[in-house]
Write a protein that holds these residues in place. Sequence first.
Motif, PDB file in Angstrom:
ATOM      1  N   LYS A 128       0.826  -1.209   0.000  1.00 19.08           N
ATOM      2  CA  LYS A 128       0.000   0.000   0.000  1.00 19.08           C
ATOM      3  C   LYS A 128       0.859   1.257   0.000  1.00 19.08           C
ATOM      4  N   LEU A 129       2.045   1.177   0.612  1.00 21.18           N
ATOM      5  CA  LEU A 129       2.935   2.335   0.637  1.00 21.18           C
ATOM      6  C   LEU A 129       3.423   2.716  -0.757  1.00 21.18           C
ATOM      7  N   LEU A 130       3.432   1.765  -1.674  1.00 22.77           N
ATOM      8  CA  LEU A 130       3.894   2.042  -3.029  1.00 22.77           C
ATOM      9  C   LEU A 130       2.976   3.005  -3.765  1.00 22.77           C
ATOM     10  N   HIS A 131       1.753   3.166  -3.282  1.00 22.35           N
ATOM     11  CA  HIS A 131       0.784   4.044  -3.918  1.00 22.35           C
ATOM     12  C   HIS A 131       0.728   5.410  -3.237  1.00 22.35           C
ATOM     13  N   ARG A 132       1.650   5.660  -2.323  1.00 18.24           N
ATOM     14  CA  ARG A 132       1.669   6.916  -1.581  1.00 18.24           C
ATOM     15  C   ARG A 132       3.003   7.615  -1.757  1.00 18.24           C
ATOM     16  N   ARG A 133       2.976   8.917  -1.585  1.00 22.14           N
ATOM     17  CA  ARG A 133       4.228   9.673  -1.503  1.00 22.14           C
ATOM     18  C   ARG A 133       4.655   9.632  -0.049  1.00 22.14           C
ATOM     19  N   ILE A 134       5.873   9.222   0.201  1.00 19.55           N
ATOM     20  CA  ILE A 134       6.343   9.015   1.566  1.00 19.55           C
ATOM     21  C   ILE A 134       7.479   9.981   1.889  1.00 19.55           C
ATOM     22  N   ASN A 135       7.365  10.635   3.029  1.00 25.76           N
ATOM     23  CA  ASN A 135       8.457  11.426   3.591  1.00 25.76           C
ATOM     24  C   ASN A 135       9.043  10.561   4.708  1.00 25.76           C
ATOM     25  N   LEU A 136      10.179   9.934   4.428  1.00 29.89           N
ATOM     26  CA  LEU A 136      10.791   8.999   5.361  1.00 29.89           C
ATOM     27  C   LEU A 136      11.708   9.749   6.316  1.00 29.89           C
ATOM     28  N   SER A 137      11.494   9.540   7.614  1.00 29.06           N
ATOM     29  CA  SER A 137      12.364  10.153   8.624  1.00 29.06           C
ATOM     30  C   SER A 137      13.031   9.052   9.446  1.00 29.06           C
ATOM     31  N   ILE A 138      14.249   9.339   9.852  1.00 32.01           N
ATOM     32  CA  ILE A 138      15.020   8.368  10.631  1.00 32.01           C
ATOM     33  C   ILE A 138      14.802   8.661  12.107  1.00 32.01           C
ATOM     34  N   ASP A 139      14.417   7.644  12.850  1.00 33.71           N
ATOM     35  CA  ASP A 139      14.191   7.780  14.288  1.00 33.71           C
ATOM     36  C   ASP A 139      15.491   8.199  14.975  1.00 33.71           C
ATOM     37  N   SER A 140      15.361   8.994  16.033  1.00 39.31           N
ATOM     38  CA  SER A 140      16.563   9.485  16.721  1.00 39.31           C
ATOM     39  C   SER A 140      17.398   8.351  17.310  1.00 39.31           C
ATOM     40  N   ASP A 141      16.751   7.265  17.749  1.00 40.93           N
ATOM     41  CA  ASP A 141      17.516   6.158  18.325  1.00 40.93           C
ATOM     42  C   ASP A 141      18.244   5.329  17.260  1.00 40.93           C
ATOM     43  N   LEU A 142      17.983   5.587  15.975  1.00 36.87           N
ATOM     44  CA  LEU A 142      18.664   4.892  14.895  1.00 36.87           C
ATOM     45  C   LEU A 142      19.784   5.724  14.283  1.00 36.87           C
ATOM     46  N   LYS A 143      19.995   6.926  14.809  1.00 35.93           N
ATOM     47  CA  LYS A 143      21.033   7.806  14.296  1.00 35.93           C
ATOM     48  C   LYS A 143      22.296   7.670  15.135  1.00 35.93           C
ATOM     49  N   PHE A 144      23.434   7.835  14.485  1.00 40.71           N
ATOM     50  CA  PHE A 144      24.727   7.829  15.158  1.00 40.71           C
ATOM     51  C   PHE A 144      25.404   9.164  14.936  1.00 40.71           C
ATOM     52  N   ALA A 145      26.136   9.624  15.926  1.00 42.59           N
ATOM     53  CA  ALA A 145      26.968  10.815  15.750  1.00 42.59           C
ATOM     54  C   ALA A 145      28.131  10.440  14.839  1.00 42.59           C
ATOM     55  N   THR A 146      28.629  11.391  14.077  1.00 43.72           N
ATOM     56  CA  THR A 146      29.700  11.074  13.135  1.00 43.72           C
ATOM     57  C   THR A 146      30.976  10.616  13.824  1.00 43.72           C
ATOM     58  N   ASP A 147      31.157  10.960  15.100  1.00 41.94           N
ATOM     59  CA  ASP A 147      32.353  10.533  15.829  1.00 41.94           C
ATOM     60  C   ASP A 147      32.090   9.335  16.744  1.00 41.94           C
ATOM     61  N   ASP A 148      30.970   8.650  16.539  1.00 45.94           N
ATOM     62  CA  ASP A 148      30.637   7.477  17.351  1.00 45.94           C
ATOM     63  C   ASP A 148      31.687   6.380  17.133  1.00 45.94           C
ATOM     64  N   PRO A 149      32.168   5.747  18.208  1.00 41.74           N
ATOM     65  CA  PRO A 149      33.187   4.700  18.057  1.00 41.74           C
ATOM     66  C   PRO A 149      32.696   3.457  17.304  1.00 41.74           C
ATOM     67  N   LYS A 150      31.387   3.314  17.138  1.00 40.66           N
ATOM     68  CA  LYS A 150      30.858   2.175  16.390  1.00 40.66           C
ATOM     69  C   LYS A 150      31.070   2.341  14.884  1.00 40.66           C
ATOM     70  N   LEU A 151      31.371   3.568  14.470  1.00 45.01           N
ATOM     71  CA  LEU A 151      31.546   3.848  13.047  1.00 45.01           C
ATOM     72  C   LEU A 151      33.026   3.880  12.696  1.00 45.01           C
ATOM     73  N   LEU A 152      33.355   3.356  11.559  1.00 42.03           N
ATOM     74  CA  LEU A 152      34.723   3.376  11.066  1.00 42.03           C
ATOM     75  C   LEU A 152      34.711   4.065   9.708  1.00 42.03           C
ATOM     76  N   TRP A 153      35.292   5.244   9.665  1.00 47.69           N
ATOM     77  CA  TRP A 153      35.342   6.009   8.431  1.00 47.69           C
ATOM     78  C   TRP A 153      36.687   5.778   7.767  1.00 47.69           C
ATOM     79  N   ASP A 154      36.680   5.323   6.549  1.00 41.75           N
ATOM     80  CA  ASP A 154      37.914   5.113   5.808  1.00 41.75           C
ATOM     81  C   ASP A 154      37.646   5.468   4.360  1.00 41.75           C
ATOM     82  N   GLY A 155      38.236   6.546   3.912  1.00 38.26           N
ATOM     83  CA  GLY A 155      38.042   6.977   2.537  1.00 38.26           C
ATOM     84  C   GLY A 155      39.258   6.739   1.670  1.00 38.26           C
TER      85      GLY A 155
END
Length: 103
Positions: free
Chosen positions: A54-81
Amino acid sequence: DDAVSQEAIFDGLFLHQEGAKDDGPTWEQTPVTNLKLSALERMHRTKDRSTAIKLLHRRINLSIDSDLKFATDDPKLLWDGSRHFLDFILVVSGSLGLQAFLP
C-alpha cells in the motif's frame, strides 16, 4: 515523423487501462505521508506485505528515528576513505519520461 509524446505514452500505459480513471490526481497532487524508518523495519520483521505494498501508492516522507542515528564521531563507526569506488549511480527525472537521460 514526429515521435510519440511522453504524455501519450503515460496515458496509454497507466490511465487507459481497464477501469482506470483518467481524471484522478497526479502523483504531485497525492498527499505526502510521513513515515519513520522504524515503521518500515517493523513491516519487514513482521512480514506485513499488504501494508508495504500500500505504501507504493503513496508519496512518503521517510524520517530516521533518533535512536537509529549515530553521531559522526561514534566509536561504532569506522570512516575510511582511502579506497573508494563509484559503483552505483541513481538518476531521477523531475517528471515522467526520458528527461533524466537527455543532455
